[in-house]
Design a protein around this motif. Structure first.
Motif, PDB file in Angstrom:
ATOM      1  N   GLY A 169     -31.504  79.059  43.818  1.00  0.00           N
ATOM      2  CA  GLY A 169     -30.819  77.807  44.206  1.00  0.00           C
ATOM      3  C   GLY A 169     -29.913  77.316  43.101  1.00  0.00           C
ATOM      4  N   TYR A 170     -30.418  77.347  41.827  1.00  0.00           N
ATOM      5  CA  TYR A 170     -29.582  76.958  40.695  1.00  0.00           C
ATOM      6  C   TYR A 170     -28.386  77.915  40.539  1.00  0.00           C
ATOM      7  CZ  TYR A 170     -33.377  73.841  39.214  1.00  0.00           C
ATOM      8  OH  TYR A 170     -34.344  72.853  39.155  1.00  0.00           O
ATOM      9  N   GLU A 171     -28.675  79.202  40.761  1.00  0.00           N
ATOM     10  CA  GLU A 171     -27.630  80.207  40.625  1.00  0.00           C
ATOM     11  C   GLU A 171     -26.511  79.996  41.641  1.00  0.00           C
ATOM     12  OE1 GLU A 171     -27.291  85.073  40.271  1.00  0.00           O
ATOM     13  OE2 GLU A 171     -28.966  84.142  41.326  1.00  0.00           O
ATOM     14  N   ARG A 172     -26.895  79.692  42.868  1.00  0.00           N
ATOM     15  CA  ARG A 172     -25.903  79.465  43.924  1.00  0.00           C
ATOM     16  C   ARG A 172     -25.043  78.243  43.583  1.00  0.00           C
ATOM     17  NH1 ARG A 172     -29.171  79.928  47.561  1.00  0.00           N
ATOM     18  NH2 ARG A 172     -29.778  77.744  47.837  1.00  0.00           N
ATOM     19  N   GLN A 173     -25.697  77.185  43.126  1.00  0.00           N
ATOM     20  CA  GLN A 173     -24.944  75.978  42.756  1.00  0.00           C
ATOM     21  C   GLN A 173     -23.987  76.271  41.596  1.00  0.00           C
ATOM     22  OE1 GLN A 173     -27.533  72.608  42.013  1.00  0.00           O
ATOM     23  NE2 GLN A 173     -28.783  73.044  43.812  1.00  0.00           N
ATOM     24  N   TYR A 174     -24.486  77.057  40.647  1.00  0.00           N
ATOM     25  CA  TYR A 174     -23.634  77.365  39.487  1.00  0.00           C
ATOM     26  C   TYR A 174     -22.426  78.194  39.914  1.00  0.00           C
ATOM     27  CZ  TYR A 174     -21.861  79.377  35.221  1.00  0.00           C
ATOM     28  OH  TYR A 174     -21.017  79.757  34.194  1.00  0.00           O
ATOM     29  N   GLY A 182     -17.579  68.819  35.250  1.00  0.00           N
ATOM     30  CA  GLY A 182     -18.139  69.988  35.934  1.00  0.00           C
ATOM     31  C   GLY A 182     -18.798  70.949  34.953  1.00  0.00           C
ATOM     32  N   ILE A 183     -18.208  71.110  33.749  1.00  0.00           N
ATOM     33  CA  ILE A 183     -18.798  71.987  32.734  1.00  0.00           C
ATOM     34  C   ILE A 183     -20.135  71.438  32.258  1.00  0.00           C
ATOM     35  CG2 ILE A 183     -18.512  72.783  30.352  1.00  0.00           C
ATOM     36  CD1 ILE A 183     -15.554  73.215  30.972  1.00  0.00           C
ATOM     37  N   ASP A 184     -20.199  70.125  32.090  1.00  0.00           N
ATOM     38  CA  ASP A 184     -21.483  69.520  31.711  1.00  0.00           C
ATOM     39  C   ASP A 184     -22.542  69.804  32.784  1.00  0.00           C
ATOM     40  OD1 ASP A 184     -20.334  68.531  29.406  1.00  0.00           O
ATOM     41  OD2 ASP A 184     -19.874  66.565  30.275  1.00  0.00           O
ATOM     42  N   GLU A 185     -22.140  69.687  34.045  1.00  0.00           N
ATOM     43  CA  GLU A 185     -23.062  69.967  35.150  1.00  0.00           C
ATOM     44  C   GLU A 185     -23.463  71.448  35.159  1.00  0.00           C
ATOM     45  OE1 GLU A 185     -23.287  69.528  40.040  1.00  0.00           O
ATOM     46  OE2 GLU A 185     -21.561  68.740  38.901  1.00  0.00           O
ATOM     47  N   ALA A 186     -22.469  72.327  34.852  1.00  0.00           N
ATOM     48  CA  ALA A 186     -22.765  73.758  34.802  1.00  0.00           C
ATOM     49  C   ALA A 186     -23.735  74.083  33.675  1.00  0.00           C
ATOM     50  CB  ALA A 186     -21.475  74.546  34.637  1.00  0.00           C
ATOM     51  N   GLU A 187     -23.578  73.454  32.513  1.00  0.00           N
ATOM     52  CA  GLU A 187     -24.511  73.660  31.407  1.00  0.00           C
ATOM     53  C   GLU A 187     -25.920  73.205  31.786  1.00  0.00           C
ATOM     54  OE1 GLU A 187     -22.691  71.555  28.183  1.00  0.00           O
ATOM     55  OE2 GLU A 187     -21.731  73.346  27.391  1.00  0.00           O
ATOM     56  N   SER A 188     -25.947  72.100  32.507  1.00  0.00           N
ATOM     57  CA  SER A 188     -27.263  71.626  32.956  1.00  0.00           C
ATOM     58  C   SER A 188     -27.921  72.636  33.886  1.00  0.00           C
ATOM     59  CB  SER A 188     -27.104  70.279  33.668  1.00  0.00           C
ATOM     60  OG  SER A 188     -28.360  69.836  34.157  1.00  0.00           O
ATOM     61  N   MET A 199     -37.915  87.582  43.049  1.00  0.00           N
ATOM     62  CA  MET A 199     -37.065  86.637  42.314  1.00  0.00           C
ATOM     63  C   MET A 199     -37.375  85.213  42.761  1.00  0.00           C
ATOM     64  SD  MET A 199     -32.929  86.558  41.936  1.00  0.00           S
ATOM     65  CE  MET A 199     -32.923  88.154  41.165  1.00  0.00           C
ATOM     66  N   SER A 200     -37.266  84.236  41.864  1.00  0.00           N
ATOM     67  CA  SER A 200     -37.611  82.854  42.139  1.00  0.00           C
ATOM     68  C   SER A 200     -36.557  82.205  43.033  1.00  0.00           C
ATOM     69  CB  SER A 200     -37.729  82.084  40.820  1.00  0.00           C
ATOM     70  OG  SER A 200     -37.878  80.717  41.069  1.00  0.00           O
ATOM     71  N   GLU A 201     -37.035  81.522  44.045  1.00  0.00           N
ATOM     72  CA  GLU A 201     -36.115  80.802  44.944  1.00  0.00           C
ATOM     73  C   GLU A 201     -35.455  79.641  44.203  1.00  0.00           C
ATOM     74  OE1 GLU A 201     -38.226  79.590  48.357  1.00  0.00           O
ATOM     75  OE2 GLU A 201     -38.514  81.635  49.136  1.00  0.00           O
ATOM     76  N   VAL A 202     -36.198  79.039  43.268  1.00  0.00           N
ATOM     77  CA  VAL A 202     -35.621  77.933  42.493  1.00  0.00           C
ATOM     78  C   VAL A 202     -34.449  78.438  41.667  1.00  0.00           C
ATOM     79  CG1 VAL A 202     -36.078  76.223  40.693  1.00  0.00           C
ATOM     80  CG2 VAL A 202     -37.825  76.726  42.427  1.00  0.00           C
ATOM     81  N   PHE A 203     -34.636  79.592  41.000  1.00  0.00           N
ATOM     82  CA  PHE A 203     -33.559  80.184  40.217  1.00  0.00           C
ATOM     83  C   PHE A 203     -32.362  80.502  41.097  1.00  0.00           C
ATOM     84  CE2 PHE A 203     -31.239  83.558  38.202  1.00  0.00           C
ATOM     85  CZ  PHE A 203     -31.204  83.209  36.871  1.00  0.00           C
ATOM     86  N   ASP A 254     -32.442  78.880  32.805  1.00  0.00           N
ATOM     87  CA  ASP A 254     -33.088  79.486  31.649  1.00  0.00           C
ATOM     88  C   ASP A 254     -34.583  79.126  31.620  1.00  0.00           C
ATOM     89  OD1 ASP A 254     -32.727  80.929  29.004  1.00  0.00           O
ATOM     90  OD2 ASP A 254     -33.596  79.032  28.335  1.00  0.00           O
ATOM     91  N   LEU A 255     -34.871  77.845  31.841  1.00  0.00           N
ATOM     92  CA  LEU A 255     -36.276  77.424  31.860  1.00  0.00           C
ATOM     93  C   LEU A 255     -37.045  78.113  32.984  1.00  0.00           C
ATOM     94  CD1 LEU A 255     -35.880  73.585  31.176  1.00  0.00           C
ATOM     95  CD2 LEU A 255     -36.760  75.299  29.606  1.00  0.00           C
ATOM     96  N   GLU A 256     -36.381  78.203  34.129  1.00  0.00           N
ATOM     97  CA  GLU A 256     -37.033  78.837  35.274  1.00  0.00           C
ATOM     98  C   GLU A 256     -37.254  80.331  35.013  1.00  0.00           C
ATOM     99  OE1 GLU A 256     -38.914  79.261  38.904  1.00  0.00           O
ATOM    100  OE2 GLU A 256     -38.375  77.425  37.793  1.00  0.00           O
ATOM    101  N   ALA A 257     -36.265  81.006  34.438  1.00  0.00           N
ATOM    102  CA  ALA A 257     -36.411  82.448  34.189  1.00  0.00           C
ATOM    103  C   ALA A 257     -37.503  82.739  33.169  1.00  0.00           C
ATOM    104  CB  ALA A 257     -35.089  83.004  33.703  1.00  0.00           C
ATOM    105  N   ARG A 258     -37.639  81.891  32.160  1.00  0.00           N
ATOM    106  CA  ARG A 258     -38.646  82.121  31.130  1.00  0.00           C
ATOM    107  C   ARG A 258     -40.062  81.856  31.644  1.00  0.00           C
ATOM    108  NH1 ARG A 258     -36.233  82.925  26.254  1.00  0.00           N
ATOM    109  NH2 ARG A 258     -34.043  82.277  26.116  1.00  0.00           N
ATOM    110  N   SER A 259     -40.144  81.158  32.749  1.00  0.00           N
ATOM    111  CA  SER A 259     -41.486  80.891  33.303  1.00  0.00           C
ATOM    112  C   SER A 259     -41.966  82.005  34.236  1.00  0.00           C
ATOM    113  CB  SER A 259     -41.470  79.556  34.060  1.00  0.00           C
ATOM    114  OG  SER A 259     -40.630  79.647  35.195  1.00  0.00           O
ATOM    115  N   LEU A 260     -41.105  82.967  34.497  1.00  0.00           N
ATOM    116  CA  LEU A 260     -41.470  84.040  35.434  1.00  0.00           C
ATOM    117  C   LEU A 260     -42.055  85.247  34.686  1.00  0.00           C
ATOM    118  CD1 LEU A 260     -38.325  83.864  37.737  1.00  0.00           C
ATOM    119  CD2 LEU A 260     -40.597  82.892  38.169  1.00  0.00           C
TER     120      LEU A 260
END
Length: 221
Positions: free
Chosen positions: A7-12, A44-50, A1-5, A56-62
């Motif tokens: 990291g985004y997942e943890r923040q979300y 916060g919702i805007d940040e969550a959407e971001s 699994m991607s570490e970048v994903f 999504d971009l990271e997952a599609r690149s894997l």
């Protein structure tokens, strides 16, 4: 699994948990505090959407096998985010309803106060009219009583005058009767005087004749 994903997942996940707490807390708030809290949740919702877009971009690149797993997680996160958006809409609608309710209450209170003021003004005018009418009735009653007293006094005077006239009439009748009696007496006296005059005249004539006879006989002898 991607570490970048991850990291985004943890923040979300942290952001989502924080937003859920804020939504729960905002439900118990009111006024400006609630508006400020809702504004923070929207940010916060805007940040969550971001974060979801980045995941999504990271997952599609894997690789496909990893991408399928991550996209399944993203669907859950998107559903969770939609639930947060629905909660925010509910909070905002509650604010609008409360504001509308307050506005209606204020408008109703203003209308009630206006109506109350109008009713009070009409009541004062009606009371003033009643007072004036009552005063006129009292004045009319007083005038009526005075007129009645004056009428009674006039009737009493007329009765007294009638009694006086009747007494005067009776007195005049008595005077007429007395005058008639006096007239009859005077007539009788006048007749007696006339009769006495004739009697006296006759007596004097007889005496004169007797004197003359006596003188004649004396002279002749």
């Amino acid at each position: 699994m991607s570490e970048v994903f991850e990291g985004y997942e943890r923040q979300y996940c942290e952001l989502s948990a924080n937003l859920s707490k804020k939504c729960t807390a905002a439900g118990a708030l009111g006024g400006e505090q609630k508006k400020q809290n809702v504004s923070e949740i929207k940010n916060g919702i805007d940040e969550a959407e971001s974060l979801i877009r980045k995941m999504d971009l990271e997952a599609r690149s894997l690789q496909p096998n990893v991408k399928v797993v991550l996209l399944a997680k993203l669907r859950e996160y998107k559903s969770d985010l939609n639930n947060l958006k629905s909660e925010v809409k509910r909070l905002v609608t509650g604010n609008l309803n409360a504001a509308a309710r307050d506005e209606l209450l204020e408008s109703g209170m203003a209308d009630t106060l206006t109506a109350s003021a109008d009713q009070k003004a009409r009541l004062m005018v009606s009371t003033e009219r009643l007072d004036k009418t009552s005063g006129r009735i009292k004045e009319g009653r007083r005038t009526m009583l005075e007129t009645e007293e004056l009428g009674v006094s006039i009737l009493h005077d007329l009765h007294s005058q009638r009694q006086s006239l009747l007494h005067t009439q009776n007195t005049l009748h008595g005077v007429d009767d007395n005058i008639g009696k006096s007239k009859r007496i005077l007539t009788s006296i006048s007749r007696r005087i006339s009769k006495n005059k004739w009697m006296i005249g006759s007596i004097i004539a007889v005496l004169v004749i007797i004197i003359l006879v006596i003188l004649y006989f004396k002279l002749v002898k």
